[in-house]
Each structure stands twice: as C-alpha cells, then as structure tokens.
Design a protein around this motif. Structure first.
Motif, mmCIF file in Angstrom:
data_model
loop_
_atom_site.group_PDB
_atom_site.id
_atom_site.type_symbol
_atom_site.label_atom_id
_atom_site.label_comp_id
_atom_site.label_asym_id
_atom_site.label_seq_id
_atom_site.Cartn_x
_atom_site.Cartn_y
_atom_site.Cartn_z
ATOM 1 N N LEU A 48 -27.990 16.157 11.982
ATOM 2 C CA LEU A 48 -27.644 15.515 10.716
ATOM 3 C C LEU A 48 -26.817 14.245 10.928
ATOM 4 O O LEU A 48 -26.983 13.260 10.205
ATOM 5 C CB LEU A 48 -26.878 16.499 9.825
ATOM 6 C CG LEU A 48 -27.692 17.679 9.280
ATOM 7 C CD1 LEU A 48 -26.806 18.619 8.464
ATOM 8 C CD2 LEU A 48 -28.858 17.188 8.438
ATOM 9 N N THR A 49 -25.950 14.257 11.939
ATOM 10 C CA THR A 49 -25.174 13.055 12.244
ATOM 11 C C THR A 49 -26.102 11.937 12.705
ATOM 12 O O THR A 49 -25.952 10.772 12.296
ATOM 13 C CB THR A 49 -24.123 13.348 13.326
ATOM 14 O OG1 THR A 49 -23.242 14.376 12.856
ATOM 15 C CG2 THR A 49 -23.316 12.106 13.656
ATOM 16 N N LEU A 50 -27.058 12.268 13.562
ATOM 17 C CA LEU A 50 -28.027 11.275 14.026
ATOM 18 C C LEU A 50 -28.816 10.705 12.855
ATOM 19 O O LEU A 50 -29.015 9.483 12.754
ATOM 20 C CB LEU A 50 -28.975 11.909 15.041
ATOM 21 C CG LEU A 50 -30.118 11.020 15.541
ATOM 22 C CD1 LEU A 50 -29.569 9.781 16.245
ATOM 23 C CD2 LEU A 50 -31.039 11.804 16.479
ATOM 24 N N ALA A 51 -29.263 11.580 11.946
ATOM 25 C CA ALA A 51 -30.013 11.112 10.776
ATOM 26 C C ALA A 51 -29.158 10.192 9.908
ATOM 27 O O ALA A 51 -29.620 9.144 9.449
ATOM 28 C CB ALA A 51 -30.503 12.306 9.959
ATOM 29 N N TYR A 95 -35.467 13.798 5.853
ATOM 30 C CA TYR A 95 -35.024 13.638 7.233
ATOM 31 C C TYR A 95 -33.938 14.622 7.633
ATOM 32 O O TYR A 95 -33.752 14.893 8.829
ATOM 33 C CB TYR A 95 -34.601 12.189 7.483
ATOM 34 C CG TYR A 95 -35.808 11.324 7.697
ATOM 35 C CD1 TYR A 95 -36.421 11.238 8.936
ATOM 36 C CD2 TYR A 95 -36.385 10.623 6.640
ATOM 37 C CE1 TYR A 95 -37.557 10.484 9.132
ATOM 38 C CE2 TYR A 95 -37.517 9.852 6.826
ATOM 39 C CZ TYR A 95 -38.095 9.784 8.073
ATOM 40 O OH TYR A 95 -39.229 9.034 8.261
ATOM 41 N N GLY A 96 -33.216 15.182 6.662
ATOM 42 C CA GLY A 96 -32.331 16.287 6.995
ATOM 43 C C GLY A 96 -33.128 17.472 7.514
ATOM 44 O O GLY A 96 -32.811 18.060 8.559
ATOM 45 N N THR A 97 -34.200 17.823 6.801
ATOM 46 C CA THR A 97 -35.050 18.931 7.248
ATOM 47 C C THR A 97 -35.829 18.573 8.509
ATOM 48 O O THR A 97 -36.046 19.407 9.382
ATOM 49 C CB THR A 97 -36.038 19.329 6.142
ATOM 50 O OG1 THR A 97 -36.817 18.178 5.753
ATOM 51 C CG2 THR A 97 -35.316 19.865 4.928
ATOM 52 N N MET A 171 -41.011 25.954 7.956
ATOM 53 C CA MET A 171 -40.827 25.884 6.513
ATOM 54 C C MET A 171 -40.002 24.652 6.116
ATOM 55 O O MET A 171 -40.240 24.044 5.074
ATOM 56 C CB MET A 171 -40.140 27.164 6.006
ATOM 57 C CG MET A 171 -41.005 28.421 6.128
ATOM 58 S SD MET A 171 -42.587 28.293 5.220
ATOM 59 C CE MET A 171 -43.716 27.920 6.581
ATOM 60 N N LEU A 172 -39.037 24.272 6.959
ATOM 61 C CA LEU A 172 -38.270 23.059 6.685
ATOM 62 C C LEU A 172 -39.165 21.827 6.708
ATOM 63 O O LEU A 172 -39.093 20.966 5.824
ATOM 64 C CB LEU A 172 -37.148 22.903 7.717
ATOM 65 C CG LEU A 172 -35.889 23.765 7.539
ATOM 66 C CD1 LEU A 172 -34.931 23.531 8.689
ATOM 67 C CD2 LEU A 172 -35.205 23.463 6.209
ATOM 68 N N LEU A 173 -40.027 21.737 7.730
ATOM 69 C CA LEU A 173 -40.926 20.588 7.824
ATOM 70 C C LEU A 173 -41.911 20.558 6.658
ATOM 71 O O LEU A 173 -42.224 19.498 6.112
ATOM 72 C CB LEU A 173 -41.684 20.627 9.153
ATOM 73 C CG LEU A 173 -40.834 20.422 10.407
ATOM 74 C CD1 LEU A 173 -41.681 20.606 11.656
ATOM 75 C CD2 LEU A 173 -40.187 19.055 10.419
ATOM 76 N N LEU A 174 -42.408 21.731 6.274
ATOM 77 C CA LEU A 174 -43.343 21.813 5.153
ATOM 78 C C LEU A 174 -42.668 21.392 3.855
ATOM 79 O O LEU A 174 -43.239 20.617 3.071
ATOM 80 C CB LEU A 174 -43.886 23.240 5.027
ATOM 81 C CG LEU A 174 -44.836 23.508 3.849
ATOM 82 C CD1 LEU A 174 -46.071 22.628 3.957
ATOM 83 C CD2 LEU A 174 -45.223 24.974 3.796
ATOM 84 N N SER A 175 -41.449 21.865 3.627
ATOM 85 C CA SER A 175 -40.739 21.495 2.398
ATOM 86 C C SER A 175 -40.447 20.000 2.380
ATOM 87 O O SER A 175 -40.512 19.364 1.333
ATOM 88 C CB SER A 175 -39.440 22.297 2.274
ATOM 89 O OG SER A 175 -38.544 21.992 3.335
#
Length: 307
Positions: A48-51, A95-97, A171-175
């Motif tokens: 998340l820091t990188l994003a 991009y968080g997910t 599921m994160l990528l799909l969402s």
C-alpha cells in the motif's frame, strides 16, 4: 477535378480511428510493462505504501501538462464528487487490491483476473449507459479474448493448489477489475466536460494520499533509505500511470467503453511476450501462440465497424 483527402469525411474518420487505436495500444503496452517492475519494487517497499507513493508522484508529474499549476486543485474544488469517485474506482480500490493481490497469487492466475477487465467493462456499460449496449459482435470478441488469456496463462505457469491466501488474492484482483469498470463508466458519462489530464492528476493525488493514510497504521512509516534501483522503478511506475491513464481518460470521451476496453486483452499478450524476450527461462509454446492468435482475432472482430 482533384480530390483533397484532407477534406474527405471518410479519410478523416479513418485517420481519427487509427489515431485512437494507436493511443489505446500504447496505453495497454505501458500497463503491461508495469508487472515486472512492480514485482521488483515490492522487494523494497510494502504494497500500500508503494501504491501511494506511485500515485502521488504520478499526479505531480502531470501538473505541468494541465495548463495551470493549480488546475488539479481547482478540479478537486469544483468537481470533488467526480474526482472522488474516479479516484476510488481507478486508484484507491483498484491499485490497493492489485498491489496486495499480486503478493499472494502467481502470474497465471493474475493474468486471468486481468483478462476479466474487458468483460466486466462491457457488462457495466451495457447496464449503465444507454448508448453502449452489448452486441453479438462484442460477445464473440470477448469470448475469443478470454479463451486466449486462459491459454497464455496455462502455458506460462502450471496451476498449483490454491490455498486460502491465494483464493483471497484472486478475489481482490477480480473485485478490482469490476470496480475499475465502474470507473470507466463514470469517466465516459462526463464526455467532454472535464480536462482529462487535470482530472487524472487530481484523482491520482487524492488516491495516493488516501493510500498512504491507509497504509500507515498497517505498514508503518515509509522507508526511504532504499537503493537507487528502487527509485528508478518507482519513477517508471509513476510515468506509466501518468501517461496511460491520461491517454485512457481522453479516449473514454471519444470511444464507447465496451469497444475501447477490448484493447485491454493486449495486456496479458504483451506481458507474455516481454517475459519471453527478457527472461532466459521463458520461451513460447504452442498453446501460448494459439492464445495470442485468439486474442488478436478477438480484437479484430471487436474493432470492425458494423455495416
């Protein structure tokens, strides 16, 4: 009697169509180059820091191109709700997910989830935009593209047993793909109403700051005592985001959502090609070449004009 092609309506239409297609291809090629860079950058920085750092930097890069140094701030003040929605859909959630999901899943699974993008965009456009209903040609094109993505994914890396963490990553990528499709609809509904680069800069600055705030309690303060290689990777990721999203937002004001997003099938295709060219232990196989042929066929079918 001579004919001036510059004033021939058919010639002008073809020229504009080719220009839009080339811009869409450029954006997808830029996005596809980010996966290897992201994997390397995650060796130095938390997800998340990188994003957050990536998108704050990407937003700052675009400010000189907005026409005025305060243009993103004015966009935030005048169109805050629109900027917030686009930022949630295209930066914060997507991009968080993505950054978290890519730490838990392999390349094959991730590629298939990315391949869901054009399908989800077509479905969202069909549901929420009266002038972008799904047609038989679009369905056939999506079918070819999805089949190609699956073939390339299976050829690139064999399936392995999927545990709870891998399933959650999928599921994160799909969402993220579904929410990003909603973001495309939001931008397309504002056709011609907002400056695309100012909107992109404002939503990335807002999204990057929010991601950093979310990251702090979970990942701690960002570590900046890192080697130059990391900052080169961070800069490249920021340039990719600034350029590709600015192009995409511009095209969303010109082309239907369902048709434009068919080009995203190029992302897993070009990603596989880059792996074959840059990684010594990767080489094309018959299934992967067949998958590429299916993707190209799907794009050609989807981009042909209805008679």
């Amino acid at each position: 009697m001579t004919c001036n092609l510059a004033y021939n309506p058919r010639f002008m239409f073809l020229t504009k169509t080719i220009r839009y297609n080339l811009l869409a291809i450029l954006a997808c090629l830029l996005w596809s180059s980010s996966f290897v860079t992201t994997k390397h950058a995650l060796d130095y920085q938390t997800p998340l820091t990188l994003a957050g750092l990536r998108f704050v930097l990407a937003g700052l890069i675009q400010i000189p191109l907005c026409g005025h140094l305060l243009a993103p701030l004015r966009m935030l003040r005048k169109e805050f709700f629109t900027v917030l929605l686009v930022s949630i859909f295209h930066t914060i959630f997507l991009y968080g997910t993505f950054f978290i999901g890519m730490t838990w899943v392999g390349g094959a699974e991730g590629a298939i989830m990315i391949g869901v993008g054009p399908l989800s965009s077509a479905l969202m456009a069909h549901l929420f935009m009266h002038d972008d209903k799904m047609q038989r040609r679009t369905l056939v094109s999506i079918g070819f593209g999805m089949a190609g993505v699956v073939l390339i994914s299976l050829a690139s890396k064999p399936w392995s047993p999927v545990g709870l963490k891998e399933f959650f990553g999928l599921m994160l990528l799909l969402s993220g793909a579904v929410v990003s499709a909603l973001g495309n609809v939001v931008v397309a509904k504002r056709k011609g109403g907002l400056h695309p680069i100012a909107l992109n800069s404002a939503q990335m600055l807002l999204g990057g700051v929010v991601l950093l705030l979310i990251a702090f309690p979970f990942e701690g303060a960002a570590n900046f005592a890192l080697p130059p290689a990391f900052y080169g990777q961070l800069m490249w990721l920021a340039v990719i985001s600034a350029t590709a999203f600015a192009i995409w937002f511009h095209l969303l004001s010109k082309i239907k959502v369902s048709k434009l997003n068919l080009w995203k099938f190029l992302i897993p295709l070009s990603g596989a090609t880059l792996s074959w060219l840059l990684l010594p232990d990767e080489s094309p196989t018959l299934p992967s070449l067949a998958g590429m042929a299916l993707i190209v066929a799907g794009i050609v079918i989807g981009q042909r004009e209805s008679k």
